[in-house]
Write a protein that holds these residues in place. Structure first.
Motif, mmCIF file in Angstrom:
data_model
loop_
_atom_site.group_PDB
_atom_site.id
_atom_site.type_symbol
_atom_site.label_atom_id
_atom_site.label_comp_id
_atom_site.label_asym_id
_atom_site.label_seq_id
_atom_site.Cartn_x
_atom_site.Cartn_y
_atom_site.Cartn_z
ATOM 1 N N ALA A 182 1.959 11.282 1.397
ATOM 2 C CA ALA A 182 2.432 11.204 0.018
ATOM 3 C C ALA A 182 2.371 12.570 -0.659
ATOM 4 O O ALA A 182 3.278 12.949 -1.418
ATOM 5 N N ALA A 183 1.344 13.334 -0.360
ATOM 6 C CA ALA A 183 1.189 14.652 -0.981
ATOM 7 C C ALA A 183 2.237 15.637 -0.489
ATOM 8 O O ALA A 183 2.571 16.610 -1.184
ATOM 9 N N GLN A 184 2.770 15.452 0.720
ATOM 10 C CA GLN A 184 3.759 16.365 1.279
ATOM 11 C C GLN A 184 5.185 16.067 0.799
ATOM 12 O O GLN A 184 6.097 16.818 1.110
ATOM 13 N N GLN A 185 5.366 14.957 0.080
ATOM 14 C CA GLN A 185 6.700 14.593 -0.413
ATOM 15 C C GLN A 185 6.811 14.917 -1.896
ATOM 16 O O GLN A 185 6.010 14.449 -2.706
ATOM 17 N N ARG A 186 7.813 15.726 -2.234
ATOM 18 C CA ARG A 186 8.027 16.042 -3.645
ATOM 19 C C ARG A 186 8.801 14.921 -4.330
ATOM 20 O O ARG A 186 8.476 14.523 -5.440
ATOM 21 N N GLU A 187 9.827 14.434 -3.673
ATOM 22 C CA GLU A 187 10.600 13.327 -4.248
ATOM 23 C C GLU A 187 9.916 12.012 -3.933
ATOM 24 O O GLU A 187 9.478 11.786 -2.809
ATOM 25 N N LYS A 188 9.833 11.170 -4.936
ATOM 26 C CA LYS A 188 9.250 9.853 -4.752
ATOM 27 C C LYS A 188 10.332 8.781 -4.870
ATOM 28 O O LYS A 188 11.393 9.011 -5.449
ATOM 29 N N ARG A 189 10.043 7.632 -4.290
ATOM 30 C CA ARG A 189 10.983 6.515 -4.403
ATOM 31 C C ARG A 189 10.928 5.973 -5.821
ATOM 32 O O ARG A 189 9.858 5.652 -6.349
ATOM 33 N N ILE A 190 12.084 5.899 -6.452
ATOM 34 C CA ILE A 190 12.169 5.347 -7.800
ATOM 35 C C ILE A 190 12.314 3.834 -7.675
ATOM 36 O O ILE A 190 13.299 3.325 -7.141
ATOM 37 N N LEU A 191 11.314 3.097 -8.152
ATOM 38 C CA LEU A 191 11.300 1.646 -8.002
ATOM 39 C C LEU A 191 11.951 0.983 -9.212
ATOM 40 O O LEU A 191 11.401 0.972 -10.309
ATOM 41 N N LYS A 192 13.148 0.495 -9.006
ATOM 42 C CA LYS A 192 13.837 -0.272 -10.037
ATOM 43 C C LYS A 192 13.904 -1.721 -9.578
ATOM 44 O O LYS A 192 14.420 -1.998 -8.495
ATOM 45 N N PRO A 193 13.357 -2.646 -10.346
ATOM 46 C CA PRO A 193 13.360 -4.044 -9.914
ATOM 47 C C PRO A 193 14.778 -4.530 -9.587
ATOM 48 O O PRO A 193 15.722 -4.278 -10.330
ATOM 49 N N VAL A 194 14.911 -5.180 -8.448
ATOM 50 C CA VAL A 194 16.206 -5.729 -8.041
ATOM 51 C C VAL A 194 16.480 -6.984 -8.851
ATOM 52 O O VAL A 194 15.633 -7.874 -8.952
ATOM 53 N N LYS A 195 17.656 -7.055 -9.421
ATOM 54 C CA LYS A 195 18.061 -8.251 -10.153
ATOM 55 C C LYS A 195 18.913 -9.107 -9.227
ATOM 56 O O LYS A 195 20.006 -8.725 -8.827
ATOM 57 N N VAL A 196 18.389 -10.267 -8.877
ATOM 58 C CA VAL A 196 19.104 -11.160 -7.965
ATOM 59 C C VAL A 196 20.323 -11.733 -8.672
ATOM 60 O O VAL A 196 20.230 -12.240 -9.792
ATOM 61 N N LYS A 197 21.458 -11.642 -8.025
ATOM 62 C CA LYS A 197 22.705 -12.126 -8.601
ATOM 63 C C LYS A 197 22.660 -13.643 -8.729
ATOM 64 O O LYS A 197 22.241 -14.341 -7.807
ATOM 65 N N ASP A 198 23.066 -14.166 -9.892
ATOM 66 C CA ASP A 198 22.918 -15.604 -10.123
ATOM 67 C C ASP A 198 24.238 -16.361 -10.231
ATOM 68 O O ASP A 198 24.245 -17.569 -10.447
ATOM 69 N N SER A 199 25.382 -15.669 -10.091
ATOM 70 C CA SER A 199 26.656 -16.379 -10.194
ATOM 71 C C SER A 199 27.747 -15.646 -9.426
ATOM 72 O O SER A 199 27.618 -14.458 -9.105
ATOM 73 N N ILE B 68 0.843 -1.204 0.000
ATOM 74 C CA ILE B 68 0.000 0.000 0.000
ATOM 75 C C ILE B 68 0.878 1.254 0.000
ATOM 76 O O ILE B 68 0.599 2.225 -0.716
ATOM 77 N N ILE B 69 1.949 1.254 0.800
ATOM 78 C CA ILE B 69 2.874 2.399 0.839
ATOM 79 C C ILE B 69 3.451 2.664 -0.549
ATOM 80 O O ILE B 69 3.532 3.814 -1.007
ATOM 81 N N ASP B 70 3.834 1.586 -1.241
ATOM 82 C CA ASP B 70 4.363 1.741 -2.599
ATOM 83 C C ASP B 70 3.310 2.297 -3.550
ATOM 84 O O ASP B 70 3.595 3.165 -4.390
ATOM 85 N N SER B 71 2.088 1.792 -3.441
ATOM 86 C CA SER B 71 1.031 2.215 -4.370
ATOM 87 C C SER B 71 0.700 3.695 -4.220
ATOM 88 O O SER B 71 0.268 4.341 -5.178
ATOM 89 N N LEU B 72 0.946 4.246 -3.018
ATOM 90 C CA LEU B 72 0.676 5.671 -2.779
ATOM 91 C C LEU B 72 1.866 6.551 -3.131
ATOM 92 O O LEU B 72 1.743 7.779 -3.139
ATOM 93 N N GLY B 73 3.004 5.919 -3.396
ATOM 94 C CA GLY B 73 4.196 6.689 -3.749
ATOM 95 C C GLY B 73 4.906 7.294 -2.565
ATOM 96 O O GLY B 73 5.686 8.249 -2.717
ATOM 97 N N ILE B 74 4.679 6.792 -1.367
ATOM 98 C CA ILE B 74 5.366 7.316 -0.182
ATOM 99 C C ILE B 74 6.823 6.896 -0.198
ATOM 100 O O ILE B 74 7.158 5.733 -0.436
ATOM 101 N N ARG B 75 7.693 7.866 0.033
ATOM 102 C CA ARG B 75 9.129 7.596 0.109
ATOM 103 C C ARG B 75 9.512 7.363 1.569
ATOM 104 O O ARG B 75 9.337 8.238 2.413
ATOM 105 N N VAL B 76 10.003 6.172 1.874
ATOM 106 C CA VAL B 76 10.474 5.859 3.224
ATOM 107 C C VAL B 76 11.952 6.226 3.302
ATOM 108 O O VAL B 76 12.751 5.841 2.442
#
Length: 744
Positions: A315-332, A54-62
């Protein structure tokens, strides 16, 4: 003129002040920071995932996260860059039972370790001949492996404030009874310590402290996050409240209530310090309700939606939002060198041999963790921790921290019943580091209807040649056809007799690992074999002896076993090849000449559809040499495992039903795992056996013997319970086989 200059200055000053105020307002708006506190609660902590979604869906930056126990685990994943949805996906495919219980795949164990795991039901420390109990159910190795893999992308960050979201967690010093704030170090190790629930997981040593679950001292680290100067704190609390008298009906529930007093009282204050206090409905869930994870995640979402208005304002009081970049799990891992720390009794060659890969080498992370599991499967270490250090050339050095198990002596117990050996109880004493660092001595004493023993001494040198000594005494009584053991037809009325078989075997052998999976070995053997019957006897003797000889031989073997389950395999490959060259006999029956026996078995198990698997196997053997010795011939019939010499099970026929100096056999087993560890299976087996069947081509003809069976099996902690109803169209008598417990 001066008047206009003053007006211009006044206007400029006003403009600058307004611009400054606007900048400060924007800066304040942009710097509005949020701290997130996630409490401990075991499985109930899965509700945190729903709130994060829910926090992510609202764009809240932790901007800062603090957590304890499960809150630390989930919080660390979020702090490392995973989104709530990604964490949801990770936990939905996680088998928590295997994770918590430290269940290791059977394939990671050596043959010696497989035999150990599939023989003893109970293992207890027995140092100085005093029985003790383990400090915890689990070493937490699987949990650590899982977290290390998920957090490999941030393994270079030692200061948790440098993570994508700054992070801290709480652990408890078990010696001093005080909380420890973990905000530096190796992240997987820190959160493993924070979640080391007493009695379930072993304590975690970090530097000079011995740490356990942070929930013991601080299960909701709001003050520690408030100290980070955040503007507002969102807290998610999944701790239990006080239970009513109706729920306090057991000693455990009462002890749990007493243990919760301090935590619940603390939360009366801490909840008021929390700006947005989110408390999911976790009534009816326990710290072990991992099987209800999906429902707990939904509860976390619902609780967050109840605070939707205030969360939207944040969420409305924060100008900067968390940029969600999918984490790529290291495989080797491109491993250059492995540094060992903490090993005293176990040599580098031993450790590398268990890892089953050599360096420098690029290995998949799965292969690396299989190597760690191989090492953990030895039972010689209470914890195996590792960290990758990056080199300038792009390779990585692995620092492997080993904590050797302090107990070197163990008492092991087991029980079993089957149609051949009848009732049996096993008492084992195992001692490690007897003469050398890498050795182990084990003695089984088996009491019951047939007294037996097994002794083994083994020096494990990993990839190098390992040395072993075995000694075994095995005996049983069984009714068999008279024709099976004697050519004497002087008594036509005698068609069945009871025989006693006793076998005393001693072996000295060398073995090594070939191509990381196969075990190859050579050795020498002494065997004292006796076959006798009291059914027929003369005036001077109480029994008739058919064989009583001492036999010397050399042998070689090659083995591969990747079955995922010894008794109910659903995937994997099995191969066992053995060659014995018999050089000498005391020759009780005066018919010995040099001869050899070769035999092999190969099996393949594969899933066909959900819960349904097929296991196909074929085996055969033959005798080389012109000798009349038949006491070591192949004898087929019955149901079972761990038979001596060349006795081979064959369903549809009774034990020891037909024999020959050569044989071939094929088996087909359909196994349906219909409810957790319950199995229903159908078996069909076919065989040819006789004299020289490979010379006369009979081995490739229509089977002379065929049998079928339907069975039920249940996997239990003390071994499988198996019932088989077997029949053959060739004979009128059906048979019912029953066994319970590990075979030994």
């Amino acid at each position: 003129m001066k008047k206009w200059i003053y007006i211009a200055i006044l206007l400029l000053s006003t403009s600058l002040v307004f611009a400054q105020n606007t900048t400060e307002t924007n800066k304040k708006k942009q710097d509005f920071t949020v701290g997130l506190v996630l409490s401990g609660g075991g499985a109930k902590g899965l509700a945190h995932i729903g709130t994060l979604k829910i926090i992510d869906s609202l764009g809240i930056r932790v901007d800062y996260i603090g957590g304890t126990s499960m809150g630390a685990i989930i919080g660390s994943l979020y702090a490392s860059g995973y989104s709530g949805n990604q964490i949801d996906s990770i936990f939905r495919v996680t088998d928590f039972e295997k994770l918590i219980q430290d269940e290791l795949p059977r394939s990671v164990k050596t043959f010696y370790e497989k035999e150990d795991a599939e023989r003893y039901a109970i293992t207890l420390p027995f140092d100085n001949f005093k029985v003790a109990f383990p400090s915890a159910i689990s070493k937490g190795q699987n949990v650590y492996n899982k977290l290390a893999k998920l957090l490999m992308h941030v393994d270079h960050i030692d200061d948790f404030s440098k993570l994508p979201i700054p992070f801290l967690c709480i652990a408890s010093d078990i010696e001093k009874g005080e909380q420890i704030i973990l905000d530096k170090g190796y992240l997987p190790e820190a959160i493993t310590a924070s979640g080391a629930f007493p009695s379930l997981f072993e304590p975690i040593p970090i530097e000079d402290r011995l740490l356990i679950d942070g929930g013991v001292t601080n299960n909701y680290p709001i003050d520690e996050i408030r100290a980070k100067n955040v503007d507002i704190i969102i807290g998610v609390d999944v701790q239990d409240g006080l239970a009513t008298r109706e729920r306090l009906r057991s000693a455990m529930s009462i002890l749990s209530q007493i243990n919760n007093f301090q935590t619940i009282n603390d939360m009366k204050v801490k909840s008021k310090k929390t700006d947005i206090y989110i408390r999911p409905d976790i009534l009816g869930f326990s710290v072990m309700s991992f099987d209800k994870g999906s429902e707990l995640i939904i509860r976390g979402e619902e609780a967050a939606r109840n605070q939707l208005n205030v969360l939207q304002k944040i969420a409305a009081q924060q100008r900067e939002k968390r940029i969600l970049k999918p984490v790529k799990v290291k495989d080797s891992l491109n491993i250059n060198y492995i540094h060992l720390r903490g090993n005293k009794k176990y040599t580098r060659s031993y450790v590398r041999g268990k890892l089953r890969f050599k360096t420098p080498k690029k290995v998949s992370f799965q292969k690396f963790q299989e190597g760690i599991s191989n090492l953990a499967a030895t039972g010689n270490f209470t914890g195996i921790r590792y960290k990758a250090l990056k080199n300038e050339d792009g390779t990585e050095d692995i620092v492997l921290n080993l904590r050797e198990r302090p107990s070197k002596m163990f008492l092991r117990l087991a029980a079993h019943y089957d149609d051949v050996y009848k009732t049996a109880g096993l008492i084992n004493v195992t001692k490690k580091n007897v003469l050398f660092n890498n050795d182990v001595a084990s003695f089984d004493f088996i009491i019951g209807d047939n007294i037996r023993y097994n002794f083994e001494y083994y020096i494990d040198k990993g990839y190098y040649w390992s040395i072993g000594i075995k000694s075994r005494f095995n005996t049983f009584e069984r009714g068999v056809s008279f024709d099976l053991i004697s050519d004497d037809q002087s008594n036509p009325d005698l068609n069945r007799i009871d025989i006693e078989v006793s076998d005393f075997t001693n072996q000295l052998y060398l073995q090594t690992v070939v191509r990381e999976e196969f075990v190859f070995g050579i050795g020498a053997e002494h065997k004292r074999l006796k076959i006798a019957s009291e059914t027929i006897s003369d005036e001077n003797e109480e029994e008739t002896i058919f064989e009583r000889s001492d036999i010397l031989s050399t042998f070689g073997f090659l083995k591969l076993d990747t079955y995922n389950n010894k008794y109910f395999p659903s995937k994997g490959v099995f191969f066992s090849g053995d060659f014995h060259w018999y050089l000498y006999s005391s020759d009780y029956r005066k018919n010995f000449d040099l001869f050899s026996i070769a035999k092999a078995k190969i099996g393949y198990a594969t899933p066909i559809m959900d819960n349904l698997s097929l296991n196909i196997s074929t085996e055969g053997g033959f005798k080389l040499g012109d000798t009349n010795v038949n006491s070591l011939d192949f004898v087929l019939g019955g149901f079972g495992n761990n038979f001596i010499n060349n006795y081979t099970p064959f369903l549809g026929y009774d034990f020891l039903s037909f024999t020959g100096d050569s044989f071939v056999k094929a088996s087909f087993i359909l196994d349906y795992n219909f409810y957790e560890k319950h199995h229903i299976n159908l078996t069909a087996n076919y065989a040819n056996a006789g004299q020289n069947i490979f010379d006369n081509g009979e081995w490739f003809s229509t089977p002379d013997f065929n049998g079928y069976a339907v069975g039920y099996g249940l996997e239990t902690f003390f071994g499988p319970l198996q019932v088989k109803y077997a029949w053959s169209p060739d004979i009128e008598k059906d048979t019912l086989h029953f066994s319970i417990g590990f075979w030994f």
